[in-house]
Design an enzyme around this catalytic site. Structure first.
Site, PDB file in Angstrom:
ATOM      1  N   HIS A 172      14.445  -6.173  -9.474  1.00 28.75           N
ATOM      2  CA  HIS A 172      14.794  -4.852  -9.818  1.00 28.75           C
ATOM      3  C   HIS A 172      14.761  -4.562 -11.220  1.00 28.75           C
ATOM      4  O   HIS A 172      15.080  -5.330 -12.072  1.00 28.75           O
ATOM      5  CB  HIS A 172      16.470  -4.479  -9.384  1.00 28.75           C
ATOM      6  CG  HIS A 172      16.962  -3.208  -9.847  1.00 28.75           C
ATOM      7  ND1 HIS A 172      16.681  -2.129  -9.232  1.00 28.75           N
ATOM      8  CD2 HIS A 172      17.556  -3.113 -10.932  1.00 28.75           C
ATOM      9  CE1 HIS A 172      17.066  -1.238  -9.972  1.00 28.75           C
ATOM     10  NE2 HIS A 172      17.849  -1.683 -10.998  1.00 28.75           N
ATOM     11  N   TYR A 224      23.770   0.127  -6.074  1.00 29.32           N
ATOM     12  CA  TYR A 224      22.799   0.947  -5.530  1.00 29.32           C
ATOM     13  C   TYR A 224      23.348   2.332  -4.803  1.00 29.32           C
ATOM     14  O   TYR A 224      22.860   2.961  -4.143  1.00 29.32           O
ATOM     15  CB  TYR A 224      22.058   0.400  -4.152  1.00 29.32           C
ATOM     16  CG  TYR A 224      21.030  -0.817  -4.648  1.00 29.32           C
ATOM     17  CD1 TYR A 224      19.676  -0.345  -5.746  1.00 29.32           C
ATOM     18  CD2 TYR A 224      21.225  -2.211  -4.508  1.00 29.32           C
ATOM     19  CE1 TYR A 224      18.895  -1.380  -6.191  1.00 29.32           C
ATOM     20  CE2 TYR A 224      20.096  -2.995  -5.047  1.00 29.32           C
ATOM     21  CZ  TYR A 224      19.257  -2.796  -5.746  1.00 29.32           C
ATOM     22  OH  TYR A 224      18.281  -3.378  -6.081  1.00 29.32           O
ATOM     23  N   ARG A 234       5.686  -8.258  -9.095  1.00 28.47           N
ATOM     24  CA  ARG A 234       5.791  -7.920  -7.547  1.00 28.47           C
ATOM     25  C   ARG A 234       4.455  -8.441  -6.823  1.00 28.47           C
ATOM     26  O   ARG A 234       4.669  -9.079  -5.650  1.00 28.47           O
ATOM     27  CB  ARG A 234       6.131  -6.642  -7.233  1.00 28.47           C
ATOM     28  CG  ARG A 234       7.566  -6.279  -7.612  1.00 28.47           C
ATOM     29  CD  ARG A 234       8.023  -5.051  -7.726  1.00 28.47           C
ATOM     30  NE  ARG A 234       9.517  -4.726  -7.710  1.00 28.47           N
ATOM     31  CZ  ARG A 234      10.030  -3.573  -8.347  1.00 28.47           C
ATOM     32  NH1 ARG A 234       9.170  -2.594  -8.798  1.00 28.47           N
ATOM     33  NH2 ARG A 234      11.349  -3.509  -8.212  1.00 28.47           N
ATOM     34  N   PHE A 248      17.054   3.489   4.042  1.00 29.09           N
ATOM     35  CA  PHE A 248      17.002   1.889   3.964  1.00 29.09           C
ATOM     36  C   PHE A 248      18.108   1.069   3.159  1.00 29.09           C
ATOM     37  O   PHE A 248      18.145   0.122   2.855  1.00 29.09           O
ATOM     38  CB  PHE A 248      15.650   1.587   2.846  1.00 29.09           C
ATOM     39  CG  PHE A 248      15.892   2.052   1.507  1.00 29.09           C
ATOM     40  CD1 PHE A 248      16.387   1.732   0.353  1.00 29.09           C
ATOM     41  CD2 PHE A 248      14.980   3.521   1.244  1.00 29.09           C
ATOM     42  CE1 PHE A 248      16.364   2.464  -0.784  1.00 29.09           C
ATOM     43  CE2 PHE A 248      14.759   3.955  -0.209  1.00 29.09           C
ATOM     44  CZ  PHE A 248      15.522   3.403  -1.060  1.00 29.09           C
ATOM     45  N   ASN A 259      11.197  -7.510  -2.823  1.00 28.94           N
ATOM     46  CA  ASN A 259      10.285  -7.351  -3.660  1.00 28.94           C
ATOM     47  C   ASN A 259      10.688  -7.971  -4.993  1.00 28.94           C
ATOM     48  O   ASN A 259      10.350  -7.409  -6.015  1.00 28.94           O
ATOM     49  CB  ASN A 259      10.177  -5.836  -3.872  1.00 28.94           C
ATOM     50  CG  ASN A 259      11.424  -4.942  -4.430  1.00 28.94           C
ATOM     51  OD1 ASN A 259      12.387  -5.548  -4.535  1.00 28.94           O
ATOM     52  ND2 ASN A 259      11.184  -3.656  -4.868  1.00 28.94           N
ATOM     53  N   THR A 308       6.982  -0.490  -6.690  1.00 29.50           N
ATOM     54  CA  THR A 308       8.196  -1.275  -5.898  1.00 29.50           C
ATOM     55  C   THR A 308       7.709  -1.933  -4.527  1.00 29.50           C
ATOM     56  O   THR A 308       8.183  -2.773  -4.237  1.00 29.50           O
ATOM     57  CB  THR A 308       8.979   0.201  -5.375  1.00 29.50           C
ATOM     58  OG1 THR A 308       9.635   0.731  -6.684  1.00 29.50           O
ATOM     59  CG2 THR A 308      10.270  -0.437  -4.621  1.00 29.50           C
ATOM     60  N   ARG A 334       9.108  -2.364 -16.487  1.00 28.17           N
ATOM     61  CA  ARG A 334       8.601  -1.526 -15.436  1.00 28.17           C
ATOM     62  C   ARG A 334       7.225  -2.014 -15.106  1.00 28.17           C
ATOM     63  O   ARG A 334       6.753  -2.232 -14.171  1.00 28.17           O
ATOM     64  CB  ARG A 334       8.831  -0.181 -15.385  1.00 28.17           C
ATOM     65  CG  ARG A 334      10.178   0.206 -15.094  1.00 28.17           C
ATOM     66  CD  ARG A 334      10.426   1.766 -15.291  1.00 28.17           C
ATOM     67  NE  ARG A 334       9.618   2.413 -14.174  1.00 28.17           N
ATOM     68  CZ  ARG A 334      10.146   2.479 -12.927  1.00 28.17           C
ATOM     69  NH1 ARG A 334      11.224   1.882 -12.583  1.00 28.17           N
ATOM     70  NH2 ARG A 334       9.406   3.214 -12.032  1.00 28.17           N
TER      71      ARG A 334
END
Ligand code: CMP
Length: 136
Positions: free
Chosen positions: A116, A50, A103, A58, A113, A92, A86
């Protein structure tokens, strides 16, 4: 075009025992699992993965969450895979995710969530190489 994308089933969804339900959604959408590994990430691995979010407020919570339990990491392949994946995930923030998305159905918060997914083909290449160098 046939693309590949990186998917991670996060600690919350692994703990909920829904890996199989999520894999079924991939398969039903025509996404093939071409590599997969269950692992518990080290802080170093999660921070590296990340790195693009390093300056975000965050970041620390994200890394702490991602190392909190095992994750299931897979490379998916199929027509238009990045966008197809996606679409399956939804927004998200699960509160904003459309009904019927992963999600909306399995996530509890923007941090926990469930999944990824790479957000673009170029990012997918970097993310797949990070976890599956043998696929590059
Ligand atoms: P993911 O697709 O794994 O990429 C980065 C993650 O940071 C994201 O999912 C969320 O789980 C988490 N996150 C927490 N807060 C935010 C935020 N405000 N915007 C984007 N991502 C966030």
């Amino acid at each position: 075009a046939i693309e590949r994308t990186l998917s991670i089933i996060k600690p919350d969804a692994v703990a909920k025992n829904v890996i199989g339900q999520i894999y079924t959604r991939f398969e039903n959408a025509g996404l093939k699992i071409v590599a997969a590994r269950m692992t518990q990430l080290s802080r170093e691995q999660a921070e590296g993965f990340y790195a693009a979010h390093k300056e975000r407020g965050f970041f620390n919570d994200l890394v702490t969450f991602m190392v909190s339990g095992p994750v299931m990491i897979q490379a998916l392949e199929g027509e238009n895979a990045v966008l197809a994946h996606r679409d399956l995930m939804g927004a998200t923030d699960p509160k904003k995710a459309e009904k019927g998305t992963i999600r909306a159905d399995f996530a509890d918060s923007i941090d926990a969530n469930a999944v990824h997914g790479s957000d673009a083909v170029e990012a997918a290449k970097v993310e797949i190489a990070y976890f599956f160098p043998e696929l590059a």
